[in-house]
Design a protein around this motif. Sequence first.
Motif, PDB file in Angstrom:
ATOM      1  N   ASN A  35      11.398 -18.515 -26.104  1.00 15.57           N
ATOM      2  CA  ASN A  35      12.740 -18.113 -26.528  1.00 15.57           C
ATOM      3  C   ASN A  35      12.732 -16.738 -27.181  1.00 15.57           C
ATOM      4  N   GLU A  36      11.720 -16.492 -28.003  1.00 15.17           N
ATOM      5  CA  GLU A  36      11.656 -15.214 -28.723  1.00 15.17           C
ATOM      6  C   GLU A  36      11.272 -14.068 -27.783  1.00 15.17           C
ATOM      7  N   VAL A  37      10.326 -14.309 -26.885  1.00 13.51           N
ATOM      8  CA  VAL A  37       9.913 -13.253 -25.941  1.00 13.51           C
ATOM      9  C   VAL A  37      11.106 -12.886 -25.059  1.00 13.51           C
ATOM     10  N   GLU A  38      11.856 -13.893 -24.624  1.00  9.40           N
ATOM     11  CA  GLU A  38      13.029 -13.620 -23.782  1.00  9.40           C
ATOM     12  C   GLU A  38      14.084 -12.831 -24.563  1.00  9.40           C
ATOM     13  N   ARG A  39      14.239 -13.142 -25.840  1.00  7.94           N
ATOM     14  CA  ARG A  39      15.216 -12.424 -26.663  1.00  7.94           C
ATOM     15  C   ARG A  39      14.844 -10.929 -26.794  1.00  7.94           C
ATOM     16  N   VAL A  40      13.592 -10.648 -27.175  1.00  7.67           N
ATOM     17  CA  VAL A  40      13.195  -9.226 -27.323  1.00  7.67           C
ATOM     18  C   VAL A  40      13.313  -8.510 -25.983  1.00  7.67           C
ATOM     19  N   THR A  41      12.924  -9.189 -24.911  1.00  4.87           N
ATOM     20  CA  THR A  41      12.989  -8.560 -23.589  1.00  4.87           C
ATOM     21  C   THR A  41      14.442  -8.260 -23.231  1.00  4.87           C
ATOM     22  N   SER A  42      15.360  -9.174 -23.579  1.00  2.00           N
ATOM     23  CA  SER A  42      16.778  -8.927 -23.274  1.00  2.00           C
ATOM     24  C   SER A  42      17.304  -7.751 -24.113  1.00  2.00           C
ATOM     25  N   TYR A  43      16.802  -7.579 -25.333  1.00  2.75           N
ATOM     26  CA  TYR A  43      17.214  -6.424 -26.148  1.00  2.75           C
ATOM     27  C   TYR A  43      16.786  -5.120 -25.450  1.00  2.75           C
ATOM     28  N   HIS A  44      15.606  -5.135 -24.825  1.00  4.48           N
ATOM     29  CA  HIS A  44      15.153  -3.943 -24.091  1.00  4.48           C
ATOM     30  C   HIS A  44      16.075  -3.685 -22.887  1.00  4.48           C
ATOM     31  N   HIS A  45      16.440  -4.751 -22.189  1.00  4.24           N
ATOM     32  CA  HIS A  45      17.313  -4.582 -21.018  1.00  4.24           C
ATOM     33  C   HIS A  45      18.682  -4.062 -21.433  1.00  4.24           C
ATOM     34  N   GLU A  46      19.223  -4.594 -22.540  1.00  4.16           N
ATOM     35  CA  GLU A  46      20.544  -4.141 -23.030  1.00  4.16           C
ATOM     36  C   GLU A  46      20.503  -2.663 -23.388  1.00  4.16           C
ATOM     37  N   ALA A  47      19.358  -2.249 -23.966  1.00  7.21           N
ATOM     38  CA  ALA A  47      19.248  -0.836 -24.396  1.00  7.21           C
ATOM     39  C   ALA A  47      19.136   0.081 -23.174  1.00  7.21           C
TER      40      ALA A  47
ATOM     41  N   GLY B 268       4.616 -18.998 -32.063  1.00  6.27           N
ATOM     42  CA  GLY B 268       4.804 -17.691 -32.684  1.00  6.27           C
ATOM     43  C   GLY B 268       5.019 -16.632 -31.629  1.00  6.27           C
ATOM     44  N   ILE B 269       5.320 -15.416 -32.095  1.00  6.47           N
ATOM     45  CA  ILE B 269       5.451 -14.292 -31.172  1.00  6.47           C
ATOM     46  C   ILE B 269       4.578 -13.156 -31.673  1.00  6.47           C
ATOM     47  N   PHE B 270       3.887 -12.486 -30.735  1.00  5.95           N
ATOM     48  CA  PHE B 270       2.999 -11.360 -31.034  1.00  5.95           C
ATOM     49  C   PHE B 270       3.558 -10.131 -30.335  1.00  5.95           C
ATOM     50  N   LEU B 271       3.650  -9.038 -31.069  1.00  5.00           N
ATOM     51  CA  LEU B 271       4.135  -7.797 -30.449  1.00  5.00           C
ATOM     52  C   LEU B 271       3.190  -6.635 -30.757  1.00  5.00           C
ATOM     53  N   TYR B 272       2.737  -5.928 -29.738  1.00  7.07           N
ATOM     54  CA  TYR B 272       2.211  -4.579 -29.924  1.00  7.07           C
ATOM     55  C   TYR B 272       3.027  -3.701 -28.997  1.00  7.07           C
ATOM     56  N   PRO B 273       4.225  -3.295 -29.472  1.00  6.58           N
ATOM     57  CA  PRO B 273       5.178  -2.622 -28.581  1.00  6.58           C
ATOM     58  C   PRO B 273       4.797  -1.159 -28.352  1.00  6.58           C
ATOM     59  N   LEU B 274       5.499  -0.557 -27.416  1.00  4.43           N
ATOM     60  CA  LEU B 274       5.360   0.881 -27.208  1.00  4.43           C
ATOM     61  C   LEU B 274       5.900   1.568 -28.454  1.00  4.43           C
TER      62      LEU B 274
ATOM     63  N   GLY C 121       2.826 -22.458 -21.454  1.00  7.73           N
ATOM     64  CA  GLY C 121       4.280 -22.636 -21.522  1.00  7.73           C
ATOM     65  C   GLY C 121       5.016 -21.508 -22.207  1.00  7.73           C
ATOM     66  N   GLY C 122       4.310 -20.445 -22.596  1.00  7.73           N
ATOM     67  CA  GLY C 122       4.943 -19.297 -23.237  1.00  7.73           C
ATOM     68  C   GLY C 122       5.278 -18.219 -22.232  1.00  7.73           C
ATOM     69  N   ALA C 123       5.602 -17.025 -22.735  1.00  9.87           N
ATOM     70  CA  ALA C 123       5.957 -15.907 -21.863  1.00  9.87           C
ATOM     71  C   ALA C 123       5.297 -14.639 -22.376  1.00  9.87           C
ATOM     72  N   ALA C 124       5.116 -13.662 -21.474  1.00 13.36           N
ATOM     73  CA  ALA C 124       4.477 -12.393 -21.842  1.00 13.36           C
ATOM     74  C   ALA C 124       5.096 -11.265 -21.033  1.00 13.36           C
ATOM     75  N   THR C 125       5.665 -10.277 -21.730  1.00 11.62           N
ATOM     76  CA  THR C 125       6.257  -9.125 -21.038  1.00 11.62           C
ATOM     77  C   THR C 125       5.831  -7.841 -21.748  1.00 11.62           C
ATOM     78  N   ASN C 126       6.170  -6.700 -21.103  1.00 13.83           N
ATOM     79  CA  ASN C 126       5.963  -5.414 -21.779  1.00 13.83           C
ATOM     80  C   ASN C 126       7.304  -4.922 -22.336  1.00 13.83           C
ATOM     81  N   GLY C 127       8.286  -5.822 -22.425  1.00 13.65           N
ATOM     82  CA  GLY C 127       9.627  -5.463 -22.873  1.00 13.65           C
ATOM     83  C   GLY C 127      10.574  -5.341 -21.688  1.00 13.65           C
ATOM     84  N   HIS C 128       9.998  -5.070 -20.530  1.00 11.42           N
ATOM     85  CA  HIS C 128      10.820  -4.842 -19.337  1.00 11.42           C
ATOM     86  C   HIS C 128      10.472  -5.806 -18.216  1.00 11.42           C
ATOM     87  N   GLU C 129       9.169  -6.018 -18.008  1.00 10.16           N
ATOM     88  CA  GLU C 129       8.760  -6.915 -16.923  1.00 10.16           C
ATOM     89  C   GLU C 129       7.597  -7.790 -17.370  1.00 10.16           C
TER      90      GLU C 129
END
Length: 336
Positions: A324-336, A260-266, A294-302
């Motif tokens: 896969n999902e954490v990388e996707r949301v993080t890439s959306y932040h980078h694109e923005a 699953g993916i957990f988000l508490y975004p800014l 084996g998962g990933a954890a970012t703040n959207g940017h790093e």
Amino acid sequence: MQKRVSLTQFLIAEQRAGRVSPDLRLLLEVVARAVKAIGVNVSKGALADVLGDAGTDNVQGEAQKKLDVIANEILLEANEWGGHLAAMASEEVETVHQIPFDYPKGGFLLLFDPLDGSSNIDINVTVGTIFSVLKNPLAGQAKDPTERDFLQPGREQVAAGYATYGPSTQLVLTVGNGVHGFTLDREFGGFVYTHPFMTIPAATHEFAINASNVRYWEKPVQRYIAELQQGKDGPRGEDFNMRWVASMVADVHRILTRGGIFLYPLDDKTRAQGGKLRLMYEANPMALLIEQAGGAATNGHERILDIKPHKLHQRVAVILGSKNEVERVTSYHHEA
Ligand code: AHM
Ligand code: MG
């Protein structure tokens, strides 16, 4: 009958393998003992007058529940006298908690959120304890650690874990060699090794976010969640399920159990303070566990574990879970 392995046996094996020092083993055993005591108090509920507000605020200006205060006292007292710690820091305490003068000091710093998910205490829903262990950079010197000595990036953690007080009490920890889960056997009073090498699948169809905040989120998060909600009819071409316990420990435990993916975004509500969750004793330990599984954890940017903290009670945006999902949301932040 299958032979049961206790937490103590597990830790002794880790010590023999050179992954855990005697002092770190003692520290983890003491935390486990404190967690058992907290679990007893949590489970008494209304019978022991432990529910409701304590009538005080913590350093973050949040109303403390009676159980927040009890859990904090249990962890501080249990860890003061063993000689394994140089100092402690807690969500419920403004400054560094020094080891009393009459006890020896050790080489580690312990940080914790004594009772996470406080809004769930009074409604009998799972809450938990989160903890993080760092080395004391002043080890061997006669000086007391200050806040500055705690401000190490999460990748420096030597151990991290959490306990969940739910239908069963579980302890999940890492010392840098995978994630291991233990279940409290209430009759025999000890933790039994029940979940070896917990792993998170890279792909998932389940997300966790407080969706009532949608209008406050930043564009990349709005885009990501909108795509999940469109399911089969949207760009993802598949349906997603949503779960939100509002106890980070319970949400992360589900993700460690089945992905699953957990988000508490800014968001606009928490931007001024840097986010909702606390970096040093919520995000960092969870990020280490998630990466170890084996998962990933970012703040959207790093990567969360690479963030250099500048204060003890610092807050941070958190996106963690299936890679896969954490990388996707993080890439959306980078694109923005
Ligand atoms: P707490 O440490 O004061 O309990 O707050 C942290 C909790 C997390 O456990 C949880 O993920 C989040 O706050 C819930 O937030 P919300 O109230 O927006 O659902
Ligand atoms: Mg918390």
